[in-house]
Design a protein around this motif. Structure first.
Motif, PDB file in Angstrom:
ATOM      1  N   LYS A 360     -41.831 151.320  72.826  1.00 19.78           N
ATOM      2  CA  LYS A 360     -42.871 152.006  72.354  1.00 19.78           C
ATOM      3  C   LYS A 360     -43.457 152.876  73.332  1.00 19.78           C
ATOM      4  O   LYS A 360     -43.826 153.964  72.966  1.00 19.78           O
ATOM      5  CB  LYS A 360     -43.744 150.849  71.684  1.00 19.78           C
ATOM      6  N   MET A 361     -43.584 152.341  74.481  1.00 17.85           N
ATOM      7  CA  MET A 361     -44.339 153.241  75.707  1.00 17.85           C
ATOM      8  C   MET A 361     -43.520 154.445  76.102  1.00 17.85           C
ATOM      9  O   MET A 361     -43.998 155.572  76.475  1.00 17.85           O
ATOM     10  CB  MET A 361     -44.756 152.335  76.620  1.00 17.85           C
ATOM     11  N   THR A 362     -42.331 154.303  75.995  1.00 12.05           N
ATOM     12  CA  THR A 362     -41.412 155.410  76.544  1.00 12.05           C
ATOM     13  C   THR A 362     -40.742 156.143  75.501  1.00 12.05           C
ATOM     14  O   THR A 362     -40.490 157.501  75.607  1.00 12.05           O
ATOM     15  CB  THR A 362     -40.183 154.767  77.385  1.00 12.05           C
ATOM     16  N   GLY A 363     -40.589 155.806  74.362  1.00 12.20           N
ATOM     17  CA  GLY A 363     -40.014 156.125  73.038  1.00 12.20           C
ATOM     18  C   GLY A 363     -38.412 156.374  73.332  1.00 12.20           C
ATOM     19  O   GLY A 363     -37.716 156.873  72.610  1.00 12.20           O
ATOM     20  N   TRP A 364     -37.863 155.783  74.510  1.00  8.00           N
ATOM     21  CA  TRP A 364     -36.646 155.600  74.664  1.00  8.00           C
ATOM     22  C   TRP A 364     -35.844 154.744  73.779  1.00  8.00           C
ATOM     23  O   TRP A 364     -36.261 153.237  73.839  1.00  8.00           O
ATOM     24  CB  TRP A 364     -36.209 155.359  76.093  1.00  8.00           C
ATOM     25  N   PRO A 365     -34.632 154.923  73.113  1.00  9.46           N
ATOM     26  CA  PRO A 365     -33.805 153.893  72.504  1.00  9.46           C
ATOM     27  C   PRO A 365     -33.260 153.128  73.403  1.00  9.46           C
ATOM     28  O   PRO A 365     -33.191 153.621  74.903  1.00  9.46           O
ATOM     29  CB  PRO A 365     -32.767 154.581  71.820  1.00  9.46           C
ATOM     30  N   ILE A 366     -32.559 152.034  73.347  1.00 16.07           N
ATOM     31  CA  ILE A 366     -32.189 151.050  74.552  1.00 16.07           C
ATOM     32  C   ILE A 366     -30.722 150.694  74.402  1.00 16.07           C
ATOM     33  O   ILE A 366     -30.093 150.392  73.384  1.00 16.07           O
ATOM     34  CB  ILE A 366     -32.898 149.585  74.310  1.00 16.07           C
ATOM     35  N   PHE A 367     -30.107 150.910  75.441  1.00 16.31           N
ATOM     36  CA  PHE A 367     -28.596 150.836  75.755  1.00 16.31           C
ATOM     37  C   PHE A 367     -28.503 149.475  76.638  1.00 16.31           C
ATOM     38  O   PHE A 367     -28.904 149.702  77.792  1.00 16.31           O
ATOM     39  CB  PHE A 367     -28.000 151.923  76.561  1.00 16.31           C
ATOM     40  N   ALA A 368     -28.203 148.189  76.052  1.00 14.35           N
ATOM     41  CA  ALA A 368     -28.479 147.153  76.684  1.00 14.35           C
ATOM     42  C   ALA A 368     -27.066 146.636  77.063  1.00 14.35           C
ATOM     43  O   ALA A 368     -26.226 146.490  76.206  1.00 14.35           O
ATOM     44  CB  ALA A 368     -29.170 146.080  75.713  1.00 14.35           C
ATOM     45  N   HIS A 369     -27.131 145.653  78.352  1.00 16.67           N
ATOM     46  CA  HIS A 369     -26.050 144.877  78.888  1.00 16.67           C
ATOM     47  C   HIS A 369     -25.991 143.643  78.250  1.00 16.67           C
ATOM     48  O   HIS A 369     -26.923 143.140  77.939  1.00 16.67           O
ATOM     49  CB  HIS A 369     -26.166 145.305  80.392  1.00 16.67           C
ATOM     50  N   ASN A 370     -24.579 143.110  78.297  1.00 20.92           N
ATOM     51  CA  ASN A 370     -24.523 141.846  78.070  1.00 20.92           C
ATOM     52  C   ASN A 370     -23.266 141.310  78.727  1.00 20.92           C
ATOM     53  O   ASN A 370     -22.325 142.232  78.910  1.00 20.92           O
ATOM     54  CB  ASN A 370     -24.486 141.499  76.532  1.00 20.92           C
TER      55      ASN A 370
END
Length: 769
Positions: A360-370
């Motif tokens: 919300k604060m950055t507006g960046w979508p997230i590319f997440a590691h697993n």
């Protein structure tokens, strides 16, 4: 022994054989013939490429009900054989099927398929009634086809091989075919295997064509010699009823062309197109990365990750750095007793207000590691969770679609996950025995993951894959990218992705170099204490990979000058049409010790409006190289009136004519003085469009939408951000192209992109409309 020859001939072959050899390699769409000579009474065969014997068969072998049965000792007995005609996604084929009985009476079928329209032979194993007690020590529990490699020592210096194995498929083996007994096999790979002749005129790709997660190859000793077998993993405990496994032999012109055509055929076979790859936001725009090697990898400075990453976004906005998404690595979620994932949710000491707050604060979508799942993961029913898992002492694996639906949907909805990175694939395969013992589990696991991602609009990156995972991605449309080398550490050699990019691109994946520093100096406080001596090299390789471009510098250490050479003002990556790949001559050198190049020489091209611009990269060269048109990949036939010009990226010299008589001389170089050249054809009006020379890729589809030429002018349609200044350079050669081919005039035109995001440059007037 009577052989019946079944020849696969193509209409273009007569034309190929009548052409000069230098033109054969440059003609697209012309493949060598591949022929099978089969004795249906014994199952023995020979394979010819352009009427020359390349491969001779060895015995068929299969391990069923705790015992080996082979044609070598007569324990695998033929019952009957037949012939039929069929059709699949590759077109019409003729097939010979042989039915065998093993020691206990179990049936085993072998099928030979020869295609009318593709230069391929497919060998199929069929277990009509399934099989039990099939686990055996060694790489294989079945061997068909089998190649006799006992006498390949007599072929020394005539044929070489290339194959891939290990983590990221980045262990590349190149050798003389006479050393085939050293080929890797088993779980970590060894396929595809490419066998090529010394002149790089012909090559054959040998690879699994189905059941990729259960596939294997291996060298084994028989009564009469050494053999190279293709089949199923020796660790499989049982085989399901009706199980089928295929191996393909696919012929092409040289290593790159053969791999490229094999890859196209496999993507067509599994109906995997480029739509998800082309639309993947992380492949199209620059992002900020926190992976291993990054400044903020397991180190958030003197604050929480939440505050640090929000500060990175604030700084990027103030400095005009167009990062468009955020990659978060393994530091953010809960780990279990075995080091795997216990719960894929954010730890409060990392993100006190949750990932959704950072989004919300950055507006960046997230590319997440697993990573792999821990044996004590909270999601497994065995541990009080809601979902079906296989749980073993060292790892666990989800086996239900509803788990993936839950994970993907909640993450996408709550914190805008848009790329799911499945890391530690090799570890999962090595440490979860069920993946090695069950013939269908690995395929089911990855397909279920992919189907859920597709349902919720996500794409997937594979990390630390074996080659089997890369081939399995053919059945998972939303797997768009893969890591192509080991983890980044400033100053290391993991930028060398020219070899693995051949395989990645062939199966439809964008190779990813991993994150990198754009600045040679990082302030104190970074997780990595290493300084990057070659930031320009890192950025060039990342851009030409066609995969993600992911800087990972300290908050205030990004080199904007380098970053902006990778992309447009809005962060859109300006890239070639295909990834850079090692040229064929690099494999010639490694296989035979001569006749090639010593070092890294890669090439690719950009294509706009049917025109081509080629790019040549060189680094770590120990000997000067004369780079020829035949070294180019995807180079179209040159008609007699076309003239091509080569020019260095730094424009340290004027463009020069490029043809067989005027090669590019690539000097000895290292990494700080790497080479980057571009090649463009002279247009109808006599001008040469050099492109946007302040970008690493001066001509890209992301910037230049169309090029139109007439006898008097060139029209270039440009794309960008409204107000963005775009400078395009042209070369107007001298009318007389003699020995002094560098004479001419260099002209640069600058246009401001208009409100609709487009502008058209008309040359030579230089007007912007």
């Amino acid at each position: 022994m009577q052989y019946t020859a079944i020849l696969i001939l193509f209409g273009s072959i007569l034309r190929t054989e009548c052409m000069p050899r230098s033109q054969q390699k440059m003609m697209s769409g012309i493949s060598p013939s591949i022929q099978l000579s089969l004795n249906s009474d014994t199952g023995s065969f020979m394979i010819y490429v352009n009427h020359t014997v390349w491969f001779k068969s060895g015995p068929i072998a299969v391990y069923l009900n705790g015992a080996w049965s082979t044609t070598e000792d007569g324990s695998l007995k033929q019952q009957t054989h037949g012939f039929y005609i069929g059709e699949d996604t590759w077109g019409l084929f003729s097939a010979t099927e042989i039915v065998w009985a093993a020691k206990g009476g179990e049936l085993f079928y072998t099928v030979f398929k020869m295609y009318d329209d593709v230069p391929a032979i497919v060998f199929e194993q069929v277990f009509p009634n399934g099989a039990s007690n099939t686990s055996v020590q060694g790489s294989l529990m079945s061997s068909f086809p089998t190649l006799n490699i006992t006498d390949v020592q007599n072929m020394s210096g005539q044929y070489g091989y290339l194959t891939f194995s290990g983590n990221m498929a980045a262990t590349v083996h190149v050798d003389d075919w006479s050393n085939a007994e050293s080929l890797p096999g088993g779980g970590s790979g060894g396929f595809p295997l490419v066998v090529f002749d010394k002149k790089m005129e012909n090559a054959v790709v040998i690879a699994p064509a189905s059941q990729f997660m259960a596939a294997s190859q291996g060298v084994w000793k028989g009564m009469n010699g050494s053999y190279l077998g293709f089949g199923l993993l020796g660790s499989l405990a049982k085989i399901p009823t009706g199980y089928q496994y295929e191996t393909v032999f696919y012929a092409g012109n040289g290593t790159n062309a053969a791999m490229d055509e094999w890859g196209k055929a496999m993507r067509r076979r599994y109906r995997k197109d480029d739509s998800f790859r082309h639309s993947d936001f992380s492949i199209n725009y620059v992002g900020y990365w926190t992976d291993n090697g990054a400044c903020y990898y397991y180190d958030s400075g003197n604050d929480t990750y939440e505050n640090t990453l929000i500060a990175v976004k604030d700084y990027a906005d103030a400095a005009g750095l167009p990062f468009r998404y955020l990659q978060i690595d393994s530091w953010w979620y809960y780990k279990g007793d075995t080091g795997g994932v216990k719960n894929w949710t954010a730890m409060p000491n990392v993100f006190p207000h949750g990932i959704e707050y950072v989004h919300k604060m950055t507006g960046w979508p997230i590319f997440a590691h697993n990573r792999y799942w821990s044996s004590d993961t909270d999601y497994a029913k065995q541990n009080g969770g809601k979902f079906d898992f296989v749980v073993e002492p060292h790892a666990a694996l989800p086996i239900s679609e509803d788990f993936w639906d839950y994970l993907m949907s909640s993450s996408q909805h709550d914190w805008n996950l848009f790329v799911y990175e499945q890391d530690w694939l090799d570890h999962e395969f090595d440490h979860l025995m069920a993946l090695q013992e069950d013939a269908t589990l690995g395929q089911m696991w990855l397909i279920q993951m992919g189907q859920a991602a597709q349902r919720y609009g996500l794409t997937i990156q594979y990390c630390m894959p074996y080659t089997r995972h890369l081939l399995q991605s053919l059945e998972v449309p939303v797997v768009t990218q893969t890591r192509a080398s080991d983890d980044y550490t400033a100053g290391n050699s993991q930028w060398r992705i020219g070899d693995t990019s051949i395989l990645d691109h062939a199966v439809g994946l964008a190779p990813f170099k991993d994150n990198f520093f754009t600045n040679s100096t990082q302030p104190a406080g970074c997780h990595s204490s290493h300084q990057e001596p070659y930031p320009l090299l890192q950025a060039v390789v990342a851009t030409y990979s066609t995969g993600p471009v992911g800087p990972s510098d300290h908050i205030d250490a990004v080199d904007k000058t380098i970053l902006m050479q990778t992309c447009a003002m809005d962060g859109r990556i300006l890239k070639p049409t295909k990834p850079m790949r090692s040229i064929d001559r690099s494999f010639t050198q490694r296989a035979f010790g001569s006749g090639g190049v010593s070092g890294e020489v890669w090439t690719t091209h950009s294509e706009v409006s049917g025109l081509q611009w080629h790019h040549v990269f060189s680094a770590d060269l120990t000997v000067e190289v004369s780079f020829l048109p035949t070294d180019l990949l995807d180079f179209r036939p040159v008609v007699y009136y076309e003239t091509w010009f080569a020019y260095p990226h730094n424009m340290s010299s004027n463009p020069v004519m490029f043809d067989e008589s005027h090669p590019i001389n690539l000097p000895v170089c290292g990494r700080s003085d790497f080479g980057l050249w571009h090649i463009a054809q002279r247009l109808v009006n006599g001008w040469v469009l050099l492109g946007e020379m302040d970008k690493f890729v001066p001509v890209s589809e992301q910037r230049i939408r169309a090029v139109t030429t007439t006898a008097t002018e060139v029209t270039v349609d440009l794309v960008g951000v409204p107000g963005e200044q775009v400078s395009i350079s042209f070369w107007n050669p001298s009318e007389t192209l003699g020995s002094n081919v560098s004479e001419g005039k260099l002209t640069k035109y600058t246009c401001a992109v208009q409100d609709r995001g487009l502008v058209t440059l008309v040359v030579p007037e230089g007007t912007c409309i």
